[in-house]
Structures are given as structure tokens and as C-alpha cells.
Design a protein around this motif. Sequence first.
Motif, PDB file in Angstrom:
ATOM      1  N   MET A 297      43.177  49.063  33.131  1.00  0.00           N
ATOM      2  CA  MET A 297      42.727  47.702  32.994  1.00  0.00           C
ATOM      3  C   MET A 297      43.460  47.065  31.821  1.00  0.00           C
ATOM      4  O   MET A 297      43.605  47.678  30.773  1.00  0.00           O
ATOM      5  CB  MET A 297      41.219  47.678  32.755  1.00  0.00           C
ATOM      6  CG  MET A 297      40.689  46.298  32.461  1.00  0.00           C
ATOM      7  SD  MET A 297      38.913  46.203  32.385  1.00  0.00           S
ATOM      8  CE  MET A 297      38.517  46.354  34.099  1.00  0.00           C
ATOM      9  N   LYS A 298      43.877  45.857  32.003  1.00  0.00           N
ATOM     10  CA  LYS A 298      44.607  45.146  30.966  1.00  0.00           C
ATOM     11  C   LYS A 298      43.658  44.530  29.961  1.00  0.00           C
ATOM     12  O   LYS A 298      42.507  44.217  30.269  1.00  0.00           O
ATOM     13  CB  LYS A 298      45.471  44.062  31.586  1.00  0.00           C
ATOM     14  CG  LYS A 298      46.571  44.587  32.470  1.00  0.00           C
ATOM     15  CD  LYS A 298      47.396  43.445  33.013  1.00  0.00           C
ATOM     16  CE  LYS A 298      48.490  43.973  33.903  1.00  0.00           C
ATOM     17  NZ  LYS A 298      49.270  42.895  34.485  1.00  0.00           N
TER      18      LYS A 298
ATOM     19  N   SER B  86      43.690  41.517  28.556  1.00  0.00           N
ATOM     20  CA  SER B  86      43.252  40.151  28.867  1.00  0.00           C
ATOM     21  C   SER B  86      42.204  40.136  29.977  1.00  0.00           C
ATOM     22  O   SER B  86      41.248  39.356  29.927  1.00  0.00           O
ATOM     23  CB  SER B  86      44.449  39.279  29.254  1.00  0.00           C
ATOM     24  OG  SER B  86      45.101  39.817  30.377  1.00  0.00           O
ATOM     25  N   TYR B  87      42.351  41.007  30.968  1.00  0.00           N
ATOM     26  CA  TYR B  87      41.367  41.066  32.035  1.00  0.00           C
ATOM     27  C   TYR B  87      40.020  41.574  31.520  1.00  0.00           C
ATOM     28  O   TYR B  87      38.976  41.058  31.902  1.00  0.00           O
ATOM     29  CB  TYR B  87      41.851  41.950  33.180  1.00  0.00           C
ATOM     30  CG  TYR B  87      40.830  42.046  34.273  1.00  0.00           C
ATOM     31  CD1 TYR B  87      40.638  40.988  35.151  1.00  0.00           C
ATOM     32  CD2 TYR B  87      40.030  43.173  34.394  1.00  0.00           C
ATOM     33  CE1 TYR B  87      39.670  41.050  36.136  1.00  0.00           C
ATOM     34  CE2 TYR B  87      39.067  43.240  35.381  1.00  0.00           C
ATOM     35  CZ  TYR B  87      38.889  42.184  36.251  1.00  0.00           C
ATOM     36  OH  TYR B  87      37.929  42.247  37.215  1.00  0.00           O
TER      37      TYR B  87
ATOM     38  N   SER C 167      38.357  38.717  29.515  1.00  0.00           N
ATOM     39  CA  SER C 167      37.863  37.649  30.384  1.00  0.00           C
ATOM     40  C   SER C 167      36.688  38.120  31.238  1.00  0.00           C
ATOM     41  O   SER C 167      35.763  37.348  31.505  1.00  0.00           O
ATOM     42  CB  SER C 167      38.988  37.108  31.260  1.00  0.00           C
ATOM     43  OG  SER C 167      39.452  38.093  32.141  1.00  0.00           O
ATOM     44  N   ASN C 168      36.689  39.378  31.648  1.00  0.00           N
ATOM     45  CA  ASN C 168      35.583  39.911  32.439  1.00  0.00           C
ATOM     46  C   ASN C 168      34.299  39.991  31.621  1.00  0.00           C
ATOM     47  O   ASN C 168      33.222  39.688  32.123  1.00  0.00           O
ATOM     48  CB  ASN C 168      35.954  41.281  33.004  1.00  0.00           C
ATOM     49  CG  ASN C 168      35.016  41.707  34.101  1.00  0.00           C
ATOM     50  OD1 ASN C 168      34.561  40.898  34.894  1.00  0.00           O
ATOM     51  ND2 ASN C 168      34.723  42.990  34.144  1.00  0.00           N
TER      52      ASN C 168
ATOM     53  N   GLU D 147      37.350  48.735  29.934  1.00  0.00           N
ATOM     54  CA  GLU D 147      36.825  47.385  29.722  1.00  0.00           C
ATOM     55  C   GLU D 147      36.034  47.307  28.420  1.00  0.00           C
ATOM     56  O   GLU D 147      36.222  46.385  27.625  1.00  0.00           O
ATOM     57  CB  GLU D 147      35.935  46.981  30.899  1.00  0.00           C
ATOM     58  CG  GLU D 147      35.313  45.614  30.751  1.00  0.00           C
ATOM     59  CD  GLU D 147      34.430  45.250  31.928  1.00  0.00           C
ATOM     60  OE1 GLU D 147      33.647  44.296  31.783  1.00  0.00           O
ATOM     61  OE2 GLU D 147      34.505  45.902  32.990  1.00  0.00           O
TER      62      GLU D 147
ATOM     63  N   GLN E 138      41.587  49.054  41.542  1.00  0.00           N
ATOM     64  CA  GLN E 138      42.372  48.193  40.670  1.00  0.00           C
ATOM     65  C   GLN E 138      42.026  46.764  41.015  1.00  0.00           C
ATOM     66  O   GLN E 138      42.193  46.310  42.132  1.00  0.00           O
ATOM     67  CB  GLN E 138      43.860  48.434  40.862  1.00  0.00           C
ATOM     68  CG  GLN E 138      44.704  47.603  39.931  1.00  0.00           C
ATOM     69  CD  GLN E 138      46.175  47.888  40.110  1.00  0.00           C
ATOM     70  OE1 GLN E 138      46.563  48.551  41.065  1.00  0.00           O
ATOM     71  NE2 GLN E 138      46.974  47.393  39.212  1.00  0.00           N
ATOM     72  N   ARG E 139      41.523  46.053  40.020  1.00  0.00           N
ATOM     73  CA  ARG E 139      41.175  44.650  40.236  1.00  0.00           C
ATOM     74  C   ARG E 139      42.377  43.789  39.886  1.00  0.00           C
ATOM     75  O   ARG E 139      43.063  44.031  38.914  1.00  0.00           O
ATOM     76  CB  ARG E 139      39.997  44.254  39.352  1.00  0.00           C
ATOM     77  CG  ARG E 139      38.769  45.063  39.625  1.00  0.00           C
ATOM     78  CD  ARG E 139      37.675  44.585  38.756  1.00  0.00           C
ATOM     79  NE  ARG E 139      36.703  45.652  38.568  1.00  0.00           N
ATOM     80  CZ  ARG E 139      35.665  45.555  37.814  1.00  0.00           C
ATOM     81  NH1 ARG E 139      35.428  44.479  37.125  1.00  0.00           N
ATOM     82  NH2 ARG E 139      34.802  46.547  37.714  1.00  0.00           N
ATOM     83  N   THR E 140      42.586  42.768  40.706  1.00  0.00           N
ATOM     84  CA  THR E 140      43.691  41.852  40.413  1.00  0.00           C
ATOM     85  C   THR E 140      43.199  40.446  40.265  1.00  0.00           C
ATOM     86  O   THR E 140      42.114  40.109  40.581  1.00  0.00           O
ATOM     87  CB  THR E 140      44.744  41.899  41.544  1.00  0.00           C
ATOM     88  OG1 THR E 140      44.099  41.611  42.772  1.00  0.00           O
ATOM     89  CG2 THR E 140      45.420  43.250  41.583  1.00  0.00           C
TER      90      THR E 140
END
Length: 133
Positions: free
Chosen positions: A1-2, A4-5, A8-9, A25, A131-133
Motif C-alpha cells: 500500500m502506498k 498517499s493511499y 487518504s483512506n 495502512e 491490491q486497491r487502485t
Amino acid sequence: MKFSYAVSNVFANFAEFRGRAGRHEFWWWCLFALLVLLAAILVDMTLSARLLGFEMFSARAGHPLSVLAAAILALPTLAAAGRRLHDVGRSGWWLLAGFVPVLGNLYLLWLLTRPTSTRDNRYGSSVYGLQRT
């Protein structure tokens, strides 16, 4: 997981205590919160102190920006920690273990560092490997 993601999540679910949050996360969020708090403290110690009529780095100047930043980050951090505990199969109420001075904090840290449960549990379906995009 990045990074920035993850940030924001957590902001998108800032008051959501249901569901699950993976290890990445949660810890990316902790890094973001730490960086924001350090920046707020630095601004408080340099600029806010001068604006309030104190010398820079004065302890008597107070830390208004730091307190505001901590207040804004408190609820999303608690929600992310609760969802992280759900991810390892524990109730979010285990966050109260942090009130036990040493052993409670160590146990809570141990729980927050456990690997993601690969199975569905009563808190939601597993997102392990997705993997969430």
C-alpha cells in the motif's frame, strides 16, 4: 500500500470504527501523523512563540498549533487503530489497554504489529493480498 493511499483512506474513514485496516495502512498513517505533529511543533517553537511575544523555543509560549494538530489527528488515529485491531481479530476496546502504564502499552504495540489475518473474521472480510487502485 502506498503512503498517499493509506493517508487518504484513513481520512476518508476518519470516524469509522467498523471494518479492517491492514498493517501498512496503519503504520503509514502513524508516520504521517508523526510528521504533521513534528512540523506543528517546529512552527510553534519558531513562529507562534514570536507572534505570542515569547522568545523562540520558549517553553512558556504554549503550543497552540500543536494542540490543534493533535486534536484533529486524534479521532482518525483511534479509528485506524481500532480497525487495525479488527484486522488481527481483536476488539477495538483493546485500545483501552494503553491506559495500563507499561505492560498495557507493550501488549497494545504487540497487537498492532501482528500480521494481517488472512481469513475473514467477525469484523469483515480479509483484504489480504488484494491490491486497491
